[in-house]
Design a protein around this motif. Structure first.
Motif, mmCIF file in Angstrom:
data_model
loop_
_atom_site.group_PDB
_atom_site.id
_atom_site.type_symbol
_atom_site.label_atom_id
_atom_site.label_comp_id
_atom_site.label_asym_id
_atom_site.label_seq_id
_atom_site.Cartn_x
_atom_site.Cartn_y
_atom_site.Cartn_z
ATOM 1 N N GLN A 124 -36.766 2.753 -65.020
ATOM 2 C CA GLN A 124 -36.414 3.220 -66.360
ATOM 3 C C GLN A 124 -37.114 4.518 -66.725
ATOM 4 N N SER A 166 -17.541 -17.700 -71.525
ATOM 5 C CA SER A 166 -18.321 -16.498 -71.252
ATOM 6 C C SER A 166 -19.790 -16.862 -71.395
ATOM 7 N N LYS A 202 -43.295 -5.226 -67.970
ATOM 8 C CA LYS A 202 -42.305 -5.208 -69.037
ATOM 9 C C LYS A 202 -42.288 -6.587 -69.672
ATOM 10 N N ARG A 262 -26.332 0.636 -71.071
ATOM 11 C CA ARG A 262 -26.673 1.401 -72.259
ATOM 12 C C ARG A 262 -27.096 2.812 -71.858
ATOM 13 N N ASP A 303 -38.409 -8.222 -64.959
ATOM 14 C CA ASP A 303 -38.158 -7.028 -64.150
ATOM 15 C C ASP A 303 -39.361 -6.600 -63.319
ATOM 16 N N ASP A 336 -29.653 -8.556 -61.531
ATOM 17 C CA ASP A 336 -29.712 -10.010 -61.376
ATOM 18 C C ASP A 336 -29.206 -10.735 -62.597
ATOM 19 N N THR A 337 -29.513 -10.174 -63.764
ATOM 20 C CA THR A 337 -29.155 -10.875 -64.987
ATOM 21 C C THR A 337 -28.304 -9.960 -65.845
ATOM 22 N N GLU A 338 -27.607 -10.577 -66.794
ATOM 23 C CA GLU A 338 -26.779 -9.773 -67.689
ATOM 24 C C GLU A 338 -27.637 -8.839 -68.517
ATOM 25 N N ARG A 339 -28.834 -9.312 -68.834
ATOM 26 C CA ARG A 339 -29.691 -8.491 -69.685
ATOM 27 C C ARG A 339 -29.999 -7.154 -69.034
ATOM 28 N N LYS A 340 -30.309 -7.202 -67.743
ATOM 29 C CA LYS A 340 -30.619 -5.956 -67.036
ATOM 30 C C LYS A 340 -29.375 -5.082 -66.942
ATOM 31 N N SER A 356 -16.290 -14.537 -68.925
ATOM 32 C CA SER A 356 -17.254 -13.453 -68.725
ATOM 33 C C SER A 356 -16.593 -12.265 -68.073
ATOM 34 N N SER A 391 -39.147 -1.878 -61.218
ATOM 35 C CA SER A 391 -39.358 -1.885 -62.658
ATOM 36 C C SER A 391 -39.525 -0.499 -63.255
ATOM 37 N N GLU A 437 -25.998 -18.397 -68.548
ATOM 38 C CA GLU A 437 -24.857 -17.536 -68.235
ATOM 39 C C GLU A 437 -23.711 -18.339 -67.650
ATOM 40 N N LEU A 478 -27.008 -4.928 -69.019
ATOM 41 C CA LEU A 478 -26.757 -4.303 -70.314
ATOM 42 C C LEU A 478 -27.671 -3.104 -70.529
ATOM 43 N N LYS A 479 -28.917 -3.204 -70.063
ATOM 44 C CA LYS A 479 -29.819 -2.068 -70.212
ATOM 45 C C LYS A 479 -29.300 -0.879 -69.417
#
Lengths: 262, 652
Positions: free
Chosen positions: B416, A167, A12, B453, A38, B443-447, B483, B413, A143, B449-450
């Motif tokens: 999805q 935040s 990815k 979603r 990922d 682990d991260t905010e990005r993940k 946060s 991974s 973060e 968020l996915k």
């Protein structure tokens, strides 16, 4: 007629960046870098779409990106920026910032400099979410709500703005050489002036109404005071930082989170 | 459930020391094993080891090249699900065949890549591993191709044999290699493999190429020219069924029998007696089984033997007759020394049109559900599977897809992809997805968020709330109150928002100032999420108004906070103390009515405080409390006096 090439790479990809070409040459850029996320083992890779290499390429493979070299990366690659022709800065989900050097004659990548765990909580690592550079200065945000300034080739950090945000800061961009703009997850843009010593923003702009997290920001290439942001609800906003604390244009661009790049 | 008729495989855990008892726990696709304190031999306790061993069932999903297989087949799978249901089956067949071909081409592409790496790598272990994967993929593609010919394409008699011929030719590539070698040599007709190549061509029904090879031999032996000419004629005249043509099957059959008799006559006449090789070819053409069996090495497999035998003895074979021939061919080909392998049994089951047996055998033989899940799904779309309800209420297709997708979810991974598979399982897909999606490590905010979603698109509000709470708790633990608040706003979690507001207020009480002003000042409509949050926002507003010296508005706000019961009781003392400077001002800010209300609030507060015996807190605290109350009473009284006077005065 434009054509679209798709290539499966078995990982990815989180970010891609074109390598900058010198202004004197009129070529299109032909090398780009990608960072993965990922995966169990993440890496950064350099690809070329030029007609390098063998001339006996099969038909239908023109324009297919060829892998030049790759290097292991600790943690997800959250952001990527070219520092100059050979060096690229990456930010990691482990809170580390690393500079990689691409040796073009041997097609290898090596770690040139690294600052591990610069973004962290008292007892944990914090992902470093964005980076922007104007050689030799590098600014990263994470973060943990910190803004950190580095110089390439200097060991430690130059300046830390602790608690810049309560935040998560999602992205950062340069407005002028001494000013940066950050966006966070409660929908605010904050302007920071490095000439000032205080640890508070010189200006805060936000959309009235819902606190939609903003994920990315970028500046207009020619007009320094116009910026565009992408929000979690897919809304693209264009702001003028000189006047008003609200955007002057709103566009419904996507149905989900988006990224902005000019 | 039936018993397995094979022994389960044993896996050694190399890192575990000998003689130790191992404990274990099941995971979704793995087992965690750990050493216990007990020694196997004696019951005495030994020293513990601090390692946990993870035993994975399926290595393949972690292979980087096979990953392409999973990704591309996922793409094809999703495309298959969106084929419109209302078209009659006849029109959909070509689509299904092309989808089947897509799957197969994906398998082939992966195979080629694996082969390249297996050949070029210097690491022997990797080479062997990839070599094994290549052979498994070869077998899979073989089975899939046969299933496509027999089940999906469902060719009738006549075309059936042609498709089977294609199938065999595709999977016997070494003929072309040998032929290339022979043709590139100095004198092809004298190459030691020459006759092998010619016979192989004949066995595969590639008569045109066989004739071209024979021409080379014919030019070398001008004396036997007539014989070669005769053979050439026979090879040219062999009829092949043309499905698109006007000839019916019966007409073809008649023509073929005539040709067959002609070849037989040539044999009886000993026309080829002087040339051993041509005699062999003639016998093959007439369908002599013993002659075919003599060429076992050239045929290689019993199914090649089957197809060749059918080609030269029953070209109009019907699908329903296949299994007789298949069984007998397998028995003839594999003599008593060879035991049929799992692959052979699967192919035999396919020839018998027993789809369920094929699926069952494949599930047992392979360690990964990929193949059976996708094949069953395709067959189900072709409406070939009887609705065979399993014990747990779902049908076979759904069961296999669920198993496959659950296996994918354990991958860091590929999870999805699994989401789409669950979406297309009507009965249990959603439940599985709800359970699995919460357990994806974030682990991260990005993940996060996915993942969010995905949940929001499917209206899984429970999961949304749960994930937001996890992220908010993590933020709270790291003291990132902003946060945490934005996560609880996203989840619309009032209880958590209250918790965070309490933290803010505690911070304020401890330090006297607010932290994270940028957040509290800009709450906007999110303020209404929880009472405590509203209070926090309004309280901050009060401070702002006070700072801007808009005292009467500040006063009104302060009073409304208490009378509207927005403020928690515990905070009233602080609010009243905040009111003190307003009361002490030179001009009257609070009106008489307002002062009365303040007094009322104070009385309420003190009466409730008096009820609880003040055992906690030292004498000093009690003193401070009493002093505060005294001061307040005094200030309120004075203010009341001034207010009454002011309101009673008539301006002249």
């Amino acid at each position: 007629m434009e054509s679209v090439n798709a290539k499966y790479v078995s990982q990815k990809i989180s970010k891609t960046r074109w390598r900058p070409v010198s202004h004197s040459s009129l070529q299109q850029p032909d090398i780009f870098a990608t960072g993965s996320w990922d995966n169990e083992n993440n890496k950064i890779s350099f690809w070329s779409i030029g007609n390098h290499g063998s001339s006996d390429m099969e038909d239908g493979f023109e324009g297919d990106p060829q892998l030049l070299c790759e290097h292991k990366h600790d943690g997800d690659v959250l952001d990527l920026q070219f520092l100059d022709q050979d060096r690229i800065v990456t930010t990691s989900s482990t809170g580390a910032v690393t500079i990689f050097r691409h040796h073009q004659n041997s097609e290898t990548i090596s770690v040139s400099q690294s600052w591990p765990r610069v973004h962290r909580y008292p007892c944990d690592n914090a992902p470093c979410t964005g980076v922007v550079c104007s050689s030799p200065e590098i600014v990263t945000v994470g973060e943990d709500g910190k803004i950190i300034v580095f110089r390439a080739d200097q060991e430690g950090v130059v300046r830390v703005i602790e608690n810049a945000d309560s935040s998560t800061i999602h992205a950062v961009t340069y407005l002028r050489t001494t000013e940066i703009l950050t966006v966070n997850s409660i929908g605010q843009l904050k302007l920071w002036d490095f000439r000032q010593q205080s640890n508070s923003p010189s200006q805060i702009l936000s959309l009235s109404g819902d606190r939609v997290p903003l994920h990315c920001v970028d500046r207009h290439p020619n007009q320094q005071h116009i910026v565009a942001t992408g929000g979690q609800d897919g809304m693209l906003c264009v702001w003028d930082v000189r006047q008003g604390s609200t955007p002057f244009s709103l566009m419904e661009a996507h149905s989900a989170e988006s990224g902005v790049r000019h | 459930m039936e018993e397995l008729d094979v022994e389960p495989a044993i896996t050694n855990i190399p890192a575990a020391s000998d003689g130790k008892h191992l404990g274990f726990a099941w995971g979704p696709g793995d087992i965690l094993a750990y050493e216990t304190l007990y020694k196997a031999s004696s019951g005495a306790k030994g020293s513990g080891c601090s390692f946990i061993h993870e035993v994975r069932k399926d290595e393949d999903i972690y292979s980087p090249i096979l990953r392409k297989l999973f990704n591309e087949s996922h793409h094809i799978f999703v495309g298959l699900q969106t084929i419109r249901e209302d078209l009659p089956n006849k029109n959909k067949k070509p689509q299904f065949v092309s989808i089947s071909k897509n799957y197969r081409s994906v398998i082939r592409a992966c195979m080629e890549e694996l082969q390249q790496v297996a050949v070029s790598t210097k690491d022997a272990k990797v080479s062997m591993q990839y070599g094994n994967q290549v052979s498994i993929l070869l077998a899979i593609e073989l089975i899939w191709n046969l299933c496509e010919v027999l089940f999906i394409d469902a060719a009738p008699a006549g075309s059936l044999l042609l498709h089977l011929l294609d199938w065999v030719r595709l999977h016997k590539a070494d003929v072309d290699e040998k032929a290339r070698e022979v043709l590139q040599s100095e004198s092809p007709a004298e190459h030691h493999d020459y006759w092998d190549v010619v016979v192989s061509y004949v066995l595969q029904g590639r008569l045109e190429e066989a004739r071209q090879m024979l021409v080379k031999q014919a030019t070398l032996q001008p004396a036997a020219r007539n014989m070669y000419k005769l053979m050439d004629t026979l090879l040219t005249k062999m009829p092949f069924y043309n499905p698109g043509g006007t000839q019916t099957l019966t007409e073809f059959d008649v023509k073929w029998r005539n040709w067959h008799e002609e070849v037989d006559r040539c044999l009886q006449d000993n026309s080829f007696a002087s040339n051993r090789h041509l005699e062999i070819i003639c016998r093959i053409l007439v369908g002599d089984e013993d002659m075919l069996l003599d060429h076992k090495e050239l045929l290689g497999t019993w199914y090649h033997f089957l197809v060749t035998r059918l080609l030269f003895s029953h070209p109009t074979v019907k699908p329903t007759e296949l299994h007789y021939y298949a069984q007998s061919c397998m028995t003839m080909f594999l003599d008593s020394r060879n035991v049929p392998e799992p692959l052979d049994n699967i192919l035999l089951a396919a020839f018998e049109f027993d789809i369920h047996q094929v699926i069952k055998d494949c599930s047992i033989a392979l360690n990964n559900w990929w193949f059976v899940a996708h094949l069953t799904d395709l067959l189900d779309h072709c409406k070939l599977l009887q609705s065979h309800n399993l014990h747990f209420g779902s049908n076979l297709r759904e069961f296999l897809l669920l198993e496959y997708a659950s296996g994918l979810f354990t991958h860091h991974s590929l999870w999805q992809l699994a989401v789409d598979y669950f979406d297309h399982c009507p009965e249990f897909g959603r439940v599985y997805l709800e359970l699995q999606i919460e357990r994806v490590p974030l682990d991260t905010e990005r993940k996060a968020l996915k993942v969010l979603r995905i949940c929001e698109q499917r209206q899984m509000s429970e999961q949304v709330r749960s994930i937001c709470k996890i992220m908010a708790m993590r933020a709270l633990r790291n003291n990132r109150l902003g946060s945490a608040l934005s996560w609880s706003i996203r989840a619309k979690d009032a209880a958590f928002a209250t918790l965070i507001s309490e933290r803010f207020l505690q911070d304020y009480c401890a330090r006297g100032t607010f932290s994270d002003l940028d957040l509290i000042d800009n709450l906007g409509p999110a303020m209404l999420l929880s009472d405590r949050l509203t209070f926090l926002g309004k309280y901050r507003e009060f401070h702002k108004l006070y700072g801007e010296k808009r005292f009467s508005e500040a006063a009104k706000l302060l009073l409304s906070l208490m009378t509207a019961k927005i403020a928690p009781r515990s905070f009233w003392m602080t609010l009243l103390t905040d009111a003190l400077p307003l009361l002490e001002q030179k001009e009257v800010i609070f009106s008489a009515d307002q002062t009365h209300e303040l007094m009322f609030c104070l009385e309420e507060l003190t009466s409730s405080l008096n009820i609880t015996p003040g055992t906690d807190g030292s004498m000093q605290d009690e003193d401070i409390e009493l002093t505060k109350v005294e001061l307040l009473r005094l200030a309120l009284a004075r203010n009341l006096a001034m207010a009454i006077v002011k309101e009673g005065t008539v301006e002249t």
